[in-house]
Structures are given as C-alpha cells and as structure tokens.
Enzyme design. Structure first.
Site, short mmCIF file in Angstrom:
data_model
loop_
_atom_site.label_atom_id
_atom_site.label_comp_id
_atom_site.label_asym_id
_atom_site.label_seq_id
_atom_site.Cartn_x
_atom_site.Cartn_y
_atom_site.Cartn_z
N GLU A 46 26.91 62.81 -5.80
CA GLU A 46 27.51 63.79 -6.68
C GLU A 46 28.54 64.66 -5.97
OE1 GLU A 46 23.43 65.43 -5.45
OE2 GLU A 46 24.32 63.52 -6.01
N ASP A 86 65.19 54.10 2.34
CA ASP A 86 66.62 54.04 2.09
C ASP A 86 67.33 54.37 3.40
OD1 ASP A 86 69.03 53.88 0.71
OD2 ASP A 86 69.01 56.01 0.21
#
Length: 903
Positions: A341, A383
């Site tokens: 949990e 790039d």
C-alpha cells in the site's frame, strides 16, 4: 510583426544569457483554440504551396481573391468565417479534477480503495483509515508536485501581445477604396491578406513572397538548418516538390533575420505547416513511457500474487478453524498485507524528491515519471542546432586562396561588412565581432547592394584620395565568375583553369567540413571615379575566403563523454545536411557509426528501418515525421528513449519519446510536448539528471523488492502456521498494526543513499526479476518464522488457544523486526552497515519502529492489541534469530548476485 511592449518582452528573459535566441523564439500566440485536427499536412495543402510558389503574382492574387491593395474589412470577415481565426491547436491543460483523477488512477490505488471499502463494510475501521491515508497522501503529493512544475513551466511563456503589419482597403471620405497599413493581432489574419515584414518579425502565417530586399529567414525551428536561408520573389528550382525548400514561401513560426518583404497570406491556423505539426502532437495520446509500463507490470504481478494467496489463506483457515468469518477477516488482512500500500506514496515521494533536486539544477520536471525514465534511458536522440551547437554563427577561418590564415582577408571582409548599409545579416554580425579596427584608416566611397541574382555585395573604400578599393564578398561560385586573377604568396597570378580547379578543391574541403564559405575579392580604381555599378564587379582579384560555423557548446563534449560512461548511446537527429552534422560530431568527439538520410528512410519499411537504426547514430535531412518514426522504432526495439529538441520540427518526436527534453528558449509547442525543461541550456545537467533518475529508481526498487519478498515470506509462514495451529497465528488487528509500523519505517527510503555501483548503468522495471527475487528471498524469512513458531511452542509452551496471545506477541515482534531489517539487507548487494551505510533518516526510522514494536506487547497498550508481555528469555533468544536471519540473507545475496546480477 510588432511587439506591443519592448519592456514587457525582454524583462522575463534578462536572467538568461541567450537573449538573441529568445527573441527569435518568442511565443507566437496569446491564446490558442481547438480547431479541426489533422494528423499531418494534407497532400492537397502541400500541393497548394508548391503550386502558388510556381505561379506569377497575378495568378496568386486571382486564386486567393485578393490584389496588391489587400483585402477590405468585409472581405476579411467573410474569409475569416470560412477559415477561422489564425490560431494553432494547443494542448489544453487538464482541469484540476481531471488532473487529480489522473494522479489517483493507477492499479494499486484502485485496488487499495477496494480493500478500504471492504474493510469499512466489515467494520475494520483501522484498516480503512490506514489505507485511505496512504492513497490520499500519494495522490495529493503527486498532484501538488505536478501542478507546481506545470505552473513554473507556464511562467516561462512571455505574455506579450503579437501583431503584424497588414495592408487593408478602406473607404475614404469620398467613398473610394484606398489601401493603408495597419497593425492588427495576428489571430485576425486571413488567407489573401497582404502583410509587410522586416528584420526581427516572426512570420505569422504561411505566405508567398511578392517583393523582397536582402531577405534572410531563420527556419532552424522548422527544418534544423543552422544558417539563415535566402528567400526571394522567384522560385529558383521549379522542380522542387518539398514545401520547406521553396525559395519564395515563408512559414509560420520562422523569423526574419535581415531584409524586408511584402507577402500574401496563403494558409492560416491549423492549415499552416506549423499548425499541421501542432495538430498532430495534440491529437495523439502520449505513448506509454517506460516508467508507466514498468510500474503497471510490477503492480499487476503483485496483484495477481495477492489474488492467488489471499483465497488460499481463506480456504485453509476456514476448513481448519471452522470459523469462516474470522477466516475471511484474516484473509482480508493478508490481502492488505500483501498489497504494497505504500508503493504509490513511495514512488511519488521518491520522484518528488528527485524533482526538488533537479529544480536546484535549474530543471523543471513537468511529469514526475520522467525522472525514472532518465535513469532507465539507454538511448538519447538529440537535435543538433541549438542543442549540440550554440545556434549562433561564428567566423571560424579567414584564409588566403590556398587555405592559409590571412589577416588581410579578415581586414577586407571587415571593411565590407562595416560599411554595408542597411540591416546586417548573421554573417556580417559574426565578422564585426572580430577585433579589427580597419575602418579607422579608410573612408567609404560607394556601395553596390546585395541581390539574390548576383548573390554578392560590394563596398568601395579609399585610404588615399588617389585610389579606390572595391571589396566584394559573396557566394564562392558567383565571386569566381567575376575573377580573372588571384593573389597568393607569389603575388598576383592569372586565374587559369588549373588554378581554378585547385581553388575549388580548397573551398570543397571547407564545405565538406561543414563550413559555410564566403569568397572575398578586390579591384582597384582611380580616385576620380565617383559612382560604381554592377558592371564594375568584373576582372576581380580573388583574395581568399572566410568560413562560418555554428560551433558546439562548451558543455557538449564532456556531457557526451559522461553519458557514454553511464551506458547511454547518443544519436543525432537533425534536419540539417550531413556534412555540417558530421563536422559537429567530430568537434564534440562523438564517434560516427554511419549516416542515414531522410531520403533513405522514406524507402524503408518498419522492419528494415528497425534493423538499420541499430547500426547508425547520425540521421540527417530529416522531416519531423522521420524523427518521430526513428524514436518509435528505437522504442519498439526495446530501448528506453530520450529525445532532446527545441524546435517546431521536434515536437512530435518529443511526445513519442519515453522522456522528452526541451529548453526554456524552445518554441511553445516543443515545451508543451516535453516532460522536462532545462532552464540552463547545458547538456551537463542531463548527466546529473540521469544519475538522479537512477538513484530514484534504486530507492523505489528497494521498497518493492523488500515488500514483495517480505510479504511472500509472511504469507508462506501463515500457510505453514495455519496448517497446525489451533488458532490464528496473528489477529487481523495485529497484522494491520504490524503493516502500518512497517510502512512508516519505509517512508525514509526516498532519502536513502545509493551505492555508486548501482547508478553506472541504465535501470528499468523488470517484473520477471522482481518475481524471481520474491520467490528466492521470501522463504528465507519463513525459515526464521518457523523457528519462532517452534520457540514459542516448545520453549514457552504457547501452543494452546489459552496461550495464543503470547504466541501472537512473539511472532508480532519477530515479524516486525525482520521486516524492518530486511530493507537494510536488500538496499545494497554489499555488507550492510559496513560496506554500505544507510542515510540517517532511514536508520532513525528503523530504530524508532523496532523500539515501538517491542514496546507494544510490553507496555500499557498490550491489552488493547490483545497481546501480552514476553518473558526475559525471549529477548535473550531474539538477537540470535535476527543475527541468523541477516547472515543467511547476506550469504544468499552473494549467490543470487553471482547468477542473476543485482539491479
């Protein structure tokens, strides 16, 4: 386009270094609305651009129902009713309730909610409260962190009002239509509008050039080209089919570097090339990232385990104890105990801590899961322009005709640029940045301006009244066509075909290295000549060349080395040409393993491309869709892919990658698609992000491994105890309290230290490894649980229902202490506390929880939890059990690591 307030424009950017780039990449739009979605630029739109580029201006006017005087307001309104406002598809932020639901909606949170509901129905309020608190904290922490990060990202946007200069017709007092120039918001532009553009303007729509003077356009954001491109009225190559290569077409999102133009608007809004890309990015759902996929797979592994074990516990206890209600409650407690949990909260708090760390490094984390993807990343696609390079043109070489350094050539070039009137292009700016004061000895006589037909310009200067010097610079071929002689170390020599061939070899060598070469030539005239013309640009003497380059950033080479040392392969994806790209890669020390061009990719199917990209690391002349496809293929090949870019042409690839990285100087659509935004444009921060991502992942994995193995061991022990005990080995309340204390001790895991060995290689979720780890280490704790059962049964006589409180108290303490210690055994493959020390928060939490676990059965709360005090002999034997557990676990760790490694 005019900016309404220069003060408002520049203030947000004063803290950054690259103001020029901010100016080029200003936000195009104040507000953006949802319009028709297109996945790509439709072929008919591309055909329209090509067709309009080839037509005469008169035909263009006829097609767009316009004329040189522009549209009237009535015509503009009618056209706007058809085409809509000039606005781009924008990724709208989620409303707060949808964002909160997104933060909540994951397998574990949903399962825990179900368990909380069942606990509430069965009257187990303690379990209901504990589970609800865990889910709420995990959800709210993630929501708060992401809202904070997105707000910081939004603040990067400069809220300036953008207008453009448009020519519109209006009625004068006599009722005759006349044309005037107006400044109007760009959202009001329509196809057919006539606009005026000058240096510094952003292009507000896709346009056809009708008139131009010295027009250079920076379209790196669209194509990746580092150099500005020339635009003119006439189309130089009528066979061109690629819209981005059309000489007389301007694209929304690019900007004017120098010169001026009159143009007619062709497409607006989503029908522009920029709009087509933005629509594609917004329309497509984000592909699941490595982090999301990994967490979900691990979650379902543990959930399936719970669905198998909990019913088994129910059946065994129901048939052996004949009390199905108690058996059901105990099985429910087992289900809660088996479910980690704390996983949502541990994951979220660990990622939030990573986000805070990166924020100190000037990094905005928009999506928390991106931090773990940083650590799992094994391929970084980047790039070139503005990412590896500075996105600024520098004068690199000034050489004579044979390529030797020449101060004379630099001085001549400087004089030409200094005395050129009008707007200076980027090449002139680069020349004027050199520390040359040649103008002090010369005066200007005349100038022959640049035009696109000649592709050169000249100035005439005088040092002495008796003689004038004409200095011409321009494209190599155009200058050579005007030269009859050259100057080298031997003096003035006739430019023979043999020497011309040698000259072309020298310039070709510079071109092959990625330089843009400009030739410089001179000619002397008598001092009495007053006016000069194009006809005087003949019989020139070639003096040499100046070579320009967009150089790499200083941080690029060390950053690439650091990434390689951490097991990350760097791939360069650019729209620029392969020669320039190869030059940059050589300069930054990036090994080249082959070059793949966009044209080659067009002819490959997915299978061929998936094989080809594994052996290549340079990809040039790419379109945006090429970049996106390459990223998708790397992901399909099993890699965790990062993509770094800042242009319009990078947006779709940023969204497709596991982790999209942009910079604050990037265009809006790139920043929206990115998961992480760098406020400081340095690649070195990527290496720090990778390490933080791996530390984050290592700490999350500690909890999952420890919880999975510990829970499995507990259930295995319960099955054994249930088979021979006449009572439950632990009450549901005791089991939930034990889980709660144990969970509290793990809240310090996000702050734990991580061994340097564990952050050297990419890390990712591997459910099969977690399952193996659980099955391997879980039974170890069961061995010592069985020893505890035997001790409580035979040594302390706690084998009857009357003595079950003593038995349950004894196992409660051993179970809690072994569970709490297991994290120290599993947090490192080394010897804990000696070779690898935990962080003090984790150590403090361990001591406090172990002390609390011993206090509960010995203190005043024992009766409430239905426990009883343990005898002194128990605490004499307890250290032996704990020591034996730690020693055996350490031995098994070595064996496990030898065969399967240690992630």
């Amino acid at each position: 386009m005019r900016m309404s307030s220069l003060k408002n424009l520049f203030v947000p950017f004063l803290r950054h270094r690259h103001l020029g780039r901010h100016f080029q990449r200003l936000i195009l739009f104040e507000s953006l609305m949802h319009t028709t979605v297109s996945r790509n630029m439709p072929p008919e739109q591309a055909q329209i651009l090509v067709s309009i580029a080839r037509h005469t201006p008169e035909t263009v006017f006829a097609q767009l129902n316009s004329d040189p005087g522009g549209l009237s307001e009535t015509q503009a309104e009618a056209m706007r009713a058809q085409s809509g406002f000039n606005e781009i598809e924008h990724e709208k932020p989620l409303p707060w309730w949808a964002h909160l639901w997104h933060c909540y909606c994951n397998p574990f949170s949903l399962l825990l909610t179900l368990l909380a509901v069942i606990s509430c129905i069965t009257g187990d309020l303690t379990a209901t409260v504990v589970i609800s608190i865990m889910v709420a904290l995990a959800t709210l922490l993630r929501f708060w962190q992401e809202v904070k990060s997105n707000k910081a990202a939004d603040e990067l946007k400069s809220m300036v009002s953008n207008t453009t200069s448009v020519i519109r017709k209006h009625d004068d007092d006599s009722g005759v239509l006349t044309s005037s120039r107006y400044e109007i918001p760009i959202r009001l532009l329509v196809p057919g509008d006539m606009i005026r553009l000058s240096a510094g303007d952003m292009i507000p729509a896709d346009c056809r050039v009708l008139a131009a003077r010295d027009l250079f356009v920076a379209q790196a954001a669209m194509t990746g080209e580092s150099m500005p491109v020339e635009k003119a009225v006439q189309l130089h190559d009528a066979s061109t089919m690629n819209p981005l290569e059309l000489d007389n077409i301007l694209f929304m999102g690019t900007n004017i570097v120098s010169g001026s133009a009159t143009a007619i608007v062709i497409h607006t809004g989503n029908r522009t090339y920029f709009g087509a890309l933005a629509s594609r990015v917004v329309a497509e759902d984000r592909a699941p990232t490595s982090f999301q996929t990994g967490v979900n797979r691990v979650s379902w592994l543990l959930i399936r385990f719970m669905f198998v074990m909990a019913p088994l516990v129910l059946l065994i206890n129901g048939f052996t104890k004949h009390d199905w209600l108690d058996a059901f409650l105990f099985a429910l407690s087992i289900a809660v105990g088996l479910t980690p949990e704390m996983l949502p909260m541990i994951v979220t708090s660990t990622l939030a801590k990573g986000a805070v760390f990166l924020s100190r490094k000037k990094v905005i984390v928009k999506r928390l899961g991106a931090i773990q993807n940083f650590g799992a990343m094994d391929i970084l696609c980047t790039d070139k322009t503005g990412t590896l390079t500075q996105d600024k043109i520098f004068l690199s070489h000034h050489v004579d005709v044979w390529g030797k350094m020449s101060d004379e050539v630099l001085e001549l070039t400087y004089l030409n640029s200094y005395y050129e009137t009008g707007l200076k292009n980027l090449l002139d700016v680069a020349v004027l940045e050199q520390k040359v004061n040649a103008q002090e000895n010369f005066s200007k006589v005349d100038e022959i301006p640049f035009d696109f037909t000649r592709r050169r310009m000249s100035v005439v200067v005088a040092k002495e009244a008796a003689q004038h010097l004409l200095i011409t610079k321009g494209a190599v071929d155009e200058i050579l066509a005007c030269c009859s002689t050259l100057k080298d170390q031997n003096g003035i020599t006739e430019l023979t075909p043999e020497l011309l061939s040698r000259v072309r070899e020298v310039t070709a060598h510079f071109n092959a290295d990625g330089y843009r070469v400009v030739a410089v030539a001179v000619k002397t005239f008598p001092g009495e000549k007053e006016q000069y013309s194009i006809a005087d640009e003949s019989g020139l003497t070639l003096m040499g060349y100046v070579a320009f380059l967009d150089p790499p950033k200083e941080s690029t080479a060390p950053a690439l080395q650091a990434l390689a040392a951490h097991g990350i392969s760097v791939k360069v994806l650019t729209g620029d040409n392969e020669l320039v790209t190869e030059k940059v890669c050589r300069d930054v020390g990036l090994p080249m393993h082959g070059v793949l061009l966009g044209g080659d990719i067009e002819g490959m199917d997915d299978e061929t491309l998936a094989r080809a990209i594994e052996s290549q690391n340079i990809f040039a002349r790419l379109t945006p869709l090429h970049k996106e496809r390459i990223v998708a293929m790397y992901k399909r090949n099993g890699h965790v892919v990062g993509f770094m870019g800042d242009g319009i042409n990078d947006a779709s690839a940023l969204r497709a990658a596991d982790i999209g990285i942009s910079v604050d100087t990037g265009v809006d659509i790139a920043k929206e698609a990115a998961d992480i935004i760098l406020l400081e444009n340095s690649l070195m921060v990527l290496e720090e992000g990778v390490q933080e991502g791996r530390r984050t992942f290592a700490n999350m994995l500690k909890y999952i491994k420890m919880t999975a193995s510990s829970n499995f061991g507990n259930v295995f022990s319960v099955l054994i105890a249930s088979a021979f005990l006449p009572f439950l080995p632990m009450l549901p309340l005791q089991l939930l309290v034990q889980n709660l204390l144990y969970d509290i001790s793990q809240t310090a895991i996000p702050f734990d230290n991580v061994d340097s060995d564990l952050i050297q290689k990419p890390q990712r979720w591997q459910p099969a490894d977690i399952g193996r780890f659980m099955l391997f280490f879980g039974p170890i704790s069961s061995i010592f649980d069985v020893l505890t059962f035997a001790m409580m049964w035979f040594v302390f006589g706690a084998g009857s229902p009357e003595k079950q409180a003593l038995f349950q108290s004894g196992w409660f303490v051993v179970g809690l202490l072994t569970q709490t210690l297991i994290v120290h055994m599993i947090r490192t493959p080394k010897i804990p506390f000696i070779q690898s020390r935990p962080a003090w928060p984790l150590m403090a939490a361990t001591i406090i929880i172990m002390g609390t676990g011993i206090f509960l059965p010995m203190g005043p709360l024992a009766e409430y939890f239905r426990m009883e005090a343990l005898p002194p002999l128990y605490f004499a034997l307890l250290p032996l059990i704990l020591l034996g557990y730690m020693v055996l676990t350490q031995l098994m760790k070595k064996w496990y690591q030898h065969y399967w490694g240690w992630q």
